[in-house]
Enzyme design. Structure first.
Site, PDB file in Angstrom:
ATOM      1  N   SER A  18      13.750 -46.259 -13.239  1.00 38.81           N
ATOM      2  CA  SER A  18      12.324 -46.521 -13.377  1.00 38.81           C
ATOM      3  C   SER A  18      11.571 -45.208 -13.615  1.00 38.81           C
ATOM      4  O   SER A  18      11.848 -44.505 -14.587  1.00 38.81           O
ATOM      5  CB  SER A  18      11.807 -47.280 -12.151  1.00 38.81           C
ATOM      6  OG  SER A  18      10.527 -47.800 -12.398  1.00 38.81           O
ATOM      7  N   ASP A 138      13.252 -57.966 -17.171  1.00 40.38           N
ATOM      8  CA  ASP A 138      12.385 -56.996 -16.490  1.00 40.38           C
ATOM      9  C   ASP A 138      10.971 -57.085 -17.053  1.00 40.38           C
ATOM     10  O   ASP A 138      10.761 -56.984 -18.257  1.00 40.38           O
ATOM     11  CB  ASP A 138      12.954 -55.587 -16.698  1.00 40.38           C
ATOM     12  CG  ASP A 138      12.236 -54.518 -15.892  1.00 40.38           C
ATOM     13  OD1 ASP A 138      11.163 -54.801 -15.320  1.00 40.38           O
ATOM     14  OD2 ASP A 138      12.754 -53.396 -15.842  1.00 40.38           O
ATOM     15  N   HIS A 168      13.819 -55.860 -12.642  1.00 41.82           N
ATOM     16  CA  HIS A 168      13.659 -54.408 -12.689  1.00 41.82           C
ATOM     17  C   HIS A 168      14.706 -53.674 -11.846  1.00 41.82           C
ATOM     18  O   HIS A 168      15.263 -52.673 -12.275  1.00 41.82           O
ATOM     19  CB  HIS A 168      12.249 -54.030 -12.230  1.00 41.82           C
ATOM     20  CG  HIS A 168      11.922 -52.592 -12.402  1.00 41.82           C
ATOM     21  ND1 HIS A 168      11.860 -51.978 -13.636  1.00 41.82           N
ATOM     22  CD2 HIS A 168      11.642 -51.620 -11.493  1.00 41.82           C
ATOM     23  CE1 HIS A 168      11.554 -50.710 -13.490  1.00 41.82           C
ATOM     24  NE2 HIS A 168      11.420 -50.464 -12.194  1.00 41.82           N
TER      25      HIS A 168
END
Length: 197
Positions: A18, A138, A168
């Protein structure tokens, strides 16, 4: 690692998930020869056009961030449903010490936009062996951005793995079976690049 002679010949790989993916990319772009590979999980390397604010709003936010950098203008909402596919793992998200659990400060949001803009402008300089892993469902970081990175990177050794139905947090928020699939894919990729032939 650089200062430890016994580790000088050990392969060094960057890993980021991320926002950590954005950091790993920035580190690689700053020191492109210092690493042996790059593993990115759902990387935040470009803000998808469909969630980017209009230019006028963006300019207003940038101006406001200089005047009120600590302002928390964005409402806090529970994002665990977007992060964790497995409902039983959502409950554990409250105990995740590395997950920021407050409203995003205005200056932080602007800096994230700046970082992703910088990465987007240099994505064609990504030259390391590259493994990108992304949950296909996601909605936090767009899988199409990972596809963009995969297509634009100049690396001759690049792999993109999309996991159907994955959210995610494919390393901690999915079923155990799916998590182990992702981990095994990472280990196999590393083994192929570190095992003497």
């Amino acid at each position: 690692m650089k200062g430890r002679p016994e580790l000088r010949n050990v392969p060094r790989f960057l890993f980021g998930q991320s926002m950590g993916g954005a950091i790993a990319l920035k580190v690689h772009l700053k020191e492109p020869q210092a690493w042996d590979g790059l593993i990115l999980v759902a990387p935040m390397c470009k803000i998808s056009e469909d969630v980017k604010p209009p230019k006028l709003v963006l300019n207003a936010l940038i101006l406001m961030s200089t005047l009120f950098p600590k302002a928390k203008l964005f409402p806090k909402k529970d994002m665990s449903e977007l992060f964790f596919r497995d409902p039983s793992k959502r409950k554990l998200s409250d105990y995740d010490v590395i997950c920021y659990d407050d409203q995003t400060r205005l200056k932080t949001a602007v800096e994230l936009l700046n970082a992703t803009r910088d990465i987007e402008m240099q994505v064609d300089k990504v030259s390391l062996p590259l493994l990108i892993l992304h949950g296909a469902a996601d909605r936090v970081t767009d899988p199409n951005v990972s596809k963009f990175l995969h297509e634009q990177a100049i690396s001759q050794d690049k792999t993109l793995k999309l996991y159907p139905g994955g959210y995610h947090c494919i390393l901690e928020g999915d079923t155990d079976e799916n998590i182990f699939t992702v981990i095994n894919d990472i280990v196999a990729w590393l083994d192929a690049r570190t095992t003497p032939k």
